[in-house]
Write a protein that holds these residues in place. Structure first.
Motif, PDB file in Angstrom:
ATOM      1  N   UNK A  77       0.828  -1.208   0.000  1.00 26.78           N
ATOM      2  CA  UNK A  77       0.000   0.000   0.000  1.00 26.78           C
ATOM      3  C   UNK A  77       0.860   1.255   0.000  1.00 26.78           C
ATOM      4  N   UNK A  78       1.900   1.263   0.820  1.00 31.99           N
ATOM      5  CA  UNK A  78       2.809   2.412   0.884  1.00 31.99           C
ATOM      6  C   UNK A  78       3.448   2.666  -0.477  1.00 31.99           C
ATOM      7  N   UNK A  79       3.847   1.590  -1.151  1.00 29.42           N
ATOM      8  CA  UNK A  79       4.554   1.709  -2.429  1.00 29.42           C
ATOM      9  C   UNK A  79       3.605   1.842  -3.619  1.00 29.42           C
ATOM     10  N   UNK A  80       2.311   1.597  -3.391  1.00 31.73           N
ATOM     11  CA  UNK A  80       1.336   1.715  -4.478  1.00 31.73           C
ATOM     12  C   UNK A  80       1.406   0.578  -5.487  1.00 31.73           C
ATOM     13  N   UNK A  81       1.744  -0.620  -5.002  1.00 28.56           N
ATOM     14  CA  UNK A  81       1.798  -1.796  -5.874  1.00 28.56           C
ATOM     15  C   UNK A  81       0.983  -2.913  -5.233  1.00 28.56           C
ATOM     16  N   UNK A  82       0.732  -3.977  -5.989  1.00 28.22           N
ATOM     17  CA  UNK A  82      -0.017  -5.100  -5.428  1.00 28.22           C
ATOM     18  C   UNK A  82       0.863  -5.886  -4.446  1.00 28.22           C
ATOM     19  N   UNK A  83       0.239  -6.625  -3.544  1.00 25.40           N
ATOM     20  CA  UNK A  83       0.991  -7.447  -2.600  1.00 25.40           C
ATOM     21  C   UNK A  83       1.779  -8.517  -3.330  1.00 25.40           C
ATOM     22  N   UNK A  84       1.212  -9.048  -4.412  1.00 22.46           N
ATOM     23  CA  UNK A  84       1.917 -10.073  -5.185  1.00 22.46           C
ATOM     24  C   UNK A  84       3.193  -9.505  -5.813  1.00 22.46           C
ATOM     25  N   UNK A  85       3.101  -8.266  -6.321  1.00 19.53           N
ATOM     26  CA  UNK A  85       4.279  -7.636  -6.919  1.00 19.53           C
ATOM     27  C   UNK A  85       5.329  -7.378  -5.835  1.00 19.53           C
ATOM     28  N   UNK A  86       4.885  -6.936  -4.665  1.00 20.80           N
ATOM     29  CA  UNK A  86       5.817  -6.707  -3.569  1.00 20.80           C
ATOM     30  C   UNK A  86       6.490  -8.020  -3.171  1.00 20.80           C
ATOM     31  N   UNK A  87       5.712  -9.084  -3.099  1.00 24.04           N
ATOM     32  CA  UNK A  87       6.259 -10.395  -2.744  1.00 24.04           C
ATOM     33  C   UNK A  87       7.336 -10.818  -3.740  1.00 24.04           C
ATOM     34  N   UNK A  88       7.083 -10.596  -5.024  1.00 27.02           N
ATOM     35  CA  UNK A  88       8.065 -10.929  -6.066  1.00 27.02           C
ATOM     36  C   UNK A  88       9.333 -10.080  -5.883  1.00 27.02           C
ATOM     37  N   UNK A  89       9.155  -8.767  -5.634  1.00 22.90           N
ATOM     38  CA  UNK A  89      10.311  -7.883  -5.462  1.00 22.90           C
ATOM     39  C   UNK A  89      11.105  -8.257  -4.209  1.00 22.90           C
ATOM     40  N   UNK A  90      10.395  -8.629  -3.141  1.00 20.38           N
ATOM     41  CA  UNK A  90      11.072  -9.040  -1.911  1.00 20.38           C
ATOM     42  C   UNK A  90      11.914 -10.297  -2.161  1.00 20.38           C
ATOM     43  N   UNK A  91      11.325 -11.269  -2.828  1.00 17.24           N
ATOM     44  CA  UNK A  91      12.054 -12.511  -3.115  1.00 17.24           C
ATOM     45  C   UNK A  91      13.280 -12.229  -3.977  1.00 17.24           C
ATOM     46  N   UNK A  92      13.126 -11.396  -4.988  1.00 16.77           N
ATOM     47  CA  UNK A  92      14.252 -11.045  -5.868  1.00 16.77           C
ATOM     48  C   UNK A  92      15.345 -10.322  -5.091  1.00 16.77           C
ATOM     49  N   UNK A  93      14.929  -9.408  -4.213  1.00 18.25           N
ATOM     50  CA  UNK A  93      15.895  -8.639  -3.422  1.00 18.25           C
ATOM     51  C   UNK A  93      16.654  -9.549  -2.461  1.00 18.25           C
ATOM     52  N   UNK A  94      15.948 -10.456  -1.803  1.00 22.86           N
ATOM     53  CA  UNK A  94      16.619 -11.386  -0.883  1.00 22.86           C
ATOM     54  C   UNK A  94      17.602 -12.287  -1.627  1.00 22.86           C
ATOM     55  N   UNK A  95      17.229 -12.723  -2.819  1.00 21.07           N
ATOM     56  CA  UNK A  95      18.158 -13.539  -3.626  1.00 21.07           C
ATOM     57  C   UNK A  95      19.386 -12.725  -4.013  1.00 21.07           C
ATOM     58  N   UNK A  96      19.174 -11.465  -4.373  1.00 24.00           N
ATOM     59  CA  UNK A  96      20.281 -10.579  -4.738  1.00 24.00           C
ATOM     60  C   UNK A  96      21.203 -10.374  -3.533  1.00 24.00           C
ATOM     61  N   UNK A  97      20.605 -10.146  -2.367  1.00 28.93           N
ATOM     62  CA  UNK A  97      21.403  -9.956  -1.150  1.00 28.93           C
ATOM     63  C   UNK A  97      22.197 -11.204  -0.815  1.00 28.93           C
ATOM     64  N   UNK A  98      21.566 -12.370  -0.950  1.00 25.62           N
ATOM     65  CA  UNK A  98      22.247 -13.639  -0.660  1.00 25.62           C
ATOM     66  C   UNK A  98      23.462 -13.798  -1.569  1.00 25.62           C
ATOM     67  N   UNK A  99      23.282 -13.506  -2.835  1.00 25.81           N
ATOM     68  CA  UNK A  99      24.389 -13.631  -3.790  1.00 25.81           C
ATOM     69  C   UNK A  99      25.515 -12.655  -3.455  1.00 25.81           C
ATOM     70  N   UNK A 100      25.163 -11.408  -3.130  1.00 26.96           N
ATOM     71  CA  UNK A 100      26.169 -10.407  -2.782  1.00 26.96           C
ATOM     72  C   UNK A 100      26.922 -10.814  -1.515  1.00 26.96           C
ATOM     73  N   UNK A 101      26.194 -11.300  -0.511  1.00 26.27           N
ATOM     74  CA  UNK A 101      26.801 -11.700   0.750  1.00 26.27           C
ATOM     75  C   UNK A 101      27.732 -12.900   0.547  1.00 26.27           C
ATOM     76  N   UNK A 102      27.262 -13.892  -0.206  1.00 26.68           N
ATOM     77  CA  UNK A 102      28.077 -15.081  -0.431  1.00 26.68           C
ATOM     78  C   UNK A 102      29.323 -14.752  -1.244  1.00 26.68           C
ATOM     79  N   UNK A 103      29.202 -13.868  -2.222  1.00 29.55           N
ATOM     80  CA  UNK A 103      30.382 -13.454  -2.991  1.00 29.55           C
ATOM     81  C   UNK A 103      31.416 -12.825  -2.069  1.00 29.55           C
ATOM     82  N   UNK A 104      30.955 -11.972  -1.148  1.00 22.85           N
ATOM     83  CA  UNK A 104      31.866 -11.330  -0.203  1.00 22.85           C
ATOM     84  C   UNK A 104      32.473 -12.374   0.737  1.00 22.85           C
ATOM     85  N   UNK A 105      31.656 -13.311   1.213  1.00 27.83           N
ATOM     86  CA  UNK A 105      32.112 -14.356   2.130  1.00 27.83           C
ATOM     87  C   UNK A 105      33.195 -15.210   1.470  1.00 27.83           C
ATOM     88  N   UNK A 106      32.936 -15.687   0.240  1.00 32.18           N
ATOM     89  CA  UNK A 106      33.912 -16.536  -0.437  1.00 32.18           C
ATOM     90  C   UNK A 106      35.152 -15.749  -0.834  1.00 32.18           C
TER      91      UNK A 106
END
Length: 124
Positions: A77-106
């Motif tokens: 609601x705050x962002x003016x998008x559907x909950x499904x779209x937010x869920x997709x963006x959240x999942x994509x962002x978490x995957x991106x963060x995981x990849x960035x973190x693991x790259x730094x870790x390795x």
């Protein structure tokens, strides 16, 4: 990673990790193992570094959901998008963060391996 035993300096507790000093007096759990507490603090710092590399929309989603305890519906609601779209963006962002973190870790692991003593032998 080399963790030196904790020490007291000017009434504050510190521990050296790979030559860098970390203050450990901010840890609320006095029963916590010092090494575990310091490593947890370092992981938090690494995660915040990853979050700071996200774009503004991704940071807004992460902070809203994980730091401000907003629901996906509220954030959508705050962002003016559907909950499904937010869920997709959240999942994509978490995957991106995981990849960035693991790259730094390795990267850290491989850098530490490159600094092994010349006499270290992997052939065993």
């Amino acid at each position: 990673m080399y963790i030196e035993h904790p020490y007291i300096y000017e009434g504050k507790y510190y521990a050296n990790i790979d030559g860098e000093g970390f203050m450990i007096e901010d840890f609320p759990d006095l029963n916590c193992d010092v090494e575990h507490c310091v490593l947890t603090k370092m992981e938090q710092q690494d995660i915040h570094k990853v979050i700071n590399q996200l774009n503004s929309e991704e940071r807004m989603i992460i902070y809203g959901i994980f730091f401000e305890n907003k629901t996906q519906t509220q954030m959508a609601e705050i962002m003016g998008i559907s909950r499904q779209m937010l869920s997709y963006k959240l999942k994509s962002t978490l995957n991106k963060m995981r990849e960035m973190y693991m790259n730094k870790f390795f990267k850290k692991i491989f850098q530490n391996l490159l600094h092994l003593p010349k006499s270290f032998d992997f052939s065993n």
